[in-house]
Design a protein around this motif. Sequence first.
Motif, short mmCIF file in Angstrom:
data_model
loop_
_atom_site.label_atom_id
_atom_site.label_comp_id
_atom_site.label_asym_id
_atom_site.label_seq_id
_atom_site.Cartn_x
_atom_site.Cartn_y
_atom_site.Cartn_z
N ILE A 208 0.84 -1.21 0.00
CA ILE A 208 0.00 0.00 0.00
C ILE A 208 0.87 1.25 0.00
CG2 ILE A 208 -1.61 1.34 1.41
CD1 ILE A 208 -2.89 -1.35 2.22
N GLU A 209 1.95 1.23 0.79
CA GLU A 209 2.86 2.37 0.81
C GLU A 209 3.52 2.56 -0.56
OE1 GLU A 209 3.42 4.69 3.14
OE2 GLU A 209 1.73 3.77 4.21
N GLN A 210 3.85 1.44 -1.23
CA GLN A 210 4.44 1.54 -2.57
C GLN A 210 3.44 2.15 -3.55
OE1 GLN A 210 5.56 -2.61 -3.06
NE2 GLN A 210 7.73 -2.08 -2.91
N ALA A 211 2.18 1.69 -3.45
CA ALA A 211 1.15 2.22 -4.35
C ALA A 211 0.93 3.71 -4.11
CB ALA A 211 -0.15 1.44 -4.16
N LYS A 212 0.95 4.12 -2.85
CA LYS A 212 0.81 5.55 -2.54
C LYS A 212 1.94 6.35 -3.19
CE LYS A 212 0.12 6.68 1.73
NZ LYS A 212 0.22 6.64 3.20
N GLY A 213 3.14 5.79 -3.13
CA GLY A 213 4.27 6.48 -3.75
C GLY A 213 4.09 6.63 -5.25
N LEU A 215 1.20 6.76 -6.83
CA LEU A 215 0.15 7.75 -7.08
C LEU A 215 0.62 9.18 -6.80
CD1 LEU A 215 -2.93 5.83 -5.60
CD2 LEU A 215 -2.35 6.18 -8.00
N VAL A 216 1.42 9.35 -5.77
CA VAL A 216 1.96 10.69 -5.46
C VAL A 216 2.75 11.21 -6.66
CG1 VAL A 216 3.67 11.91 -4.07
CG2 VAL A 216 1.97 10.46 -2.95
N ALA A 217 3.54 10.31 -7.27
CA ALA A 217 4.36 10.73 -8.41
C ALA A 217 3.53 10.96 -9.66
CB ALA A 217 5.44 9.69 -8.68
N SER A 218 2.53 10.09 -9.89
CA SER A 218 1.78 10.20 -11.14
C SER A 218 0.67 11.23 -11.08
CB SER A 218 1.19 8.83 -11.52
OG SER A 218 0.27 8.39 -10.51
N LEU A 219 0.05 11.40 -9.91
CA LEU A 219 -1.07 12.33 -9.77
C LEU A 219 -0.64 13.67 -9.17
CD1 LEU A 219 -3.84 9.90 -8.43
CD2 LEU A 219 -3.39 10.60 -10.80
N HIS A 220 0.62 13.74 -8.74
CA HIS A 220 1.14 14.97 -8.12
C HIS A 220 0.24 15.38 -6.94
CE1 HIS A 220 3.82 15.28 -11.54
NE2 HIS A 220 2.77 15.18 -12.35
N CYS A 221 0.03 14.42 -6.06
CA CYS A 221 -0.84 14.66 -4.90
C CYS A 221 -0.08 14.33 -3.62
CB CYS A 221 -2.11 13.82 -4.99
SG CYS A 221 -1.81 12.03 -4.97
N PHE A 227 -3.85 7.94 -0.63
CA PHE A 227 -4.55 6.89 0.11
C PHE A 227 -6.06 6.99 -0.11
CE2 PHE A 227 -6.73 5.16 3.81
CZ PHE A 227 -6.17 3.89 3.86
N SER A 228 -6.61 8.21 -0.11
CA SER A 228 -8.04 8.39 -0.36
C SER A 228 -8.40 7.85 -1.74
CB SER A 228 -8.42 9.86 -0.25
OG SER A 228 -8.21 10.33 1.07
N HIS A 229 -7.52 8.07 -2.71
CA HIS A 229 -7.74 7.56 -4.06
C HIS A 229 -7.81 6.03 -4.04
CE1 HIS A 229 -7.56 7.60 -8.48
NE2 HIS A 229 -6.69 6.59 -8.36
N LEU A 230 -6.88 5.40 -3.33
CA LEU A 230 -6.88 3.94 -3.20
C LEU A 230 -8.17 3.46 -2.55
CD1 LEU A 230 -3.22 3.14 -2.04
CD2 LEU A 230 -4.31 2.39 -4.16
N ALA A 231 -8.57 4.12 -1.46
CA ALA A 231 -9.75 3.70 -0.72
C ALA A 231 -11.00 3.79 -1.59
CB ALA A 231 -9.92 4.55 0.54
N ARG A 232 -11.12 4.87 -2.39
CA ARG A 232 -12.29 5.02 -3.27
C ARG A 232 -12.32 3.92 -4.33
NH1 ARG A 232 -11.08 10.59 -2.71
NH2 ARG A 232 -9.87 10.55 -4.65
N GLN A 233 -11.15 3.60 -4.90
CA GLN A 233 -11.09 2.53 -5.89
C GLN A 233 -11.49 1.19 -5.27
OE1 GLN A 233 -7.11 2.66 -7.70
NE2 GLN A 233 -8.10 3.37 -9.58
#
Length: 255
Positions: A208-213, A215-221, A227-233
């Motif tokens: 999960i921490e890897q996925a957050k990383g 998303l932070v890089a790709s979505l610039h968030c 994490f909210s993006h992951l939870a919604r998906q």
Amino acid sequence: MSQNPEPQAPLPAAPSTPTPPPPGELMDPQAAFAELSTLVVGETPLSQVLARVAQLAQECVPGAEEVSVTLLENDRARSAAFTGSLAASLDERQYEGGFGPCIDAAQTGQVVRVDDTAAEDVYPDFAAVAARQGVRSSVSVGMPMPQRILGGINVYRFDTGVLDEDAVNTLQTFAAYAAVALANHSLYASSMALSANLQLAMQSRAVIEQAKGVLVASLHCTPEEAFSHLARQSQHANRKLRDIAAEIVARAGRG
């Protein structure tokens, strides 16, 4: 001139497992209690632990001709170990009817005696079947187990006469030691399950921490937004969060 070699100290004897008493002789109850308190749990399957419990009871309780161990879990009873097929058969008849000395002893933790199967009025069905099989008397003792599993030890006799007070006291003490052995085994199994769950949780947290990383890089968030993006998906797809995270990490790795 050759010299005689100096005498060497004898090697210590290898540890040995306790040997059963000679035929016709009883095992010292204290030796049985000591073995119960040191039964190896964890690596030893529960079935082997219970088989040894039944064997020790037969060897140290005066008058115990056949012995079985009853376990009650989620209101389902089974004979987990027995020294003879007749004990197992008589236990199973009680389980089928949902009523009998071994079930009542396991549920209540009390001593339940049937001193004469030919004149028993509390458990007449069990007594009739037992008498036809040559069983003259029985004693069932509940094991004081604070776990979700209840248990009892059942002794069957073919000879005339019943277990005397000293024998019943020995059986009760034996049941207390046996309960400790079973509780230790249960705790070990629970600990292993907890360890496995914790390991899985740590693995899930890592992905999960890897996925957050990613998303932070790709979505610039921010990490919180990732994490909210992951939870919604996860909620929209009705899938576990770690599975969604694992897919995101896998896609990033292929890119």
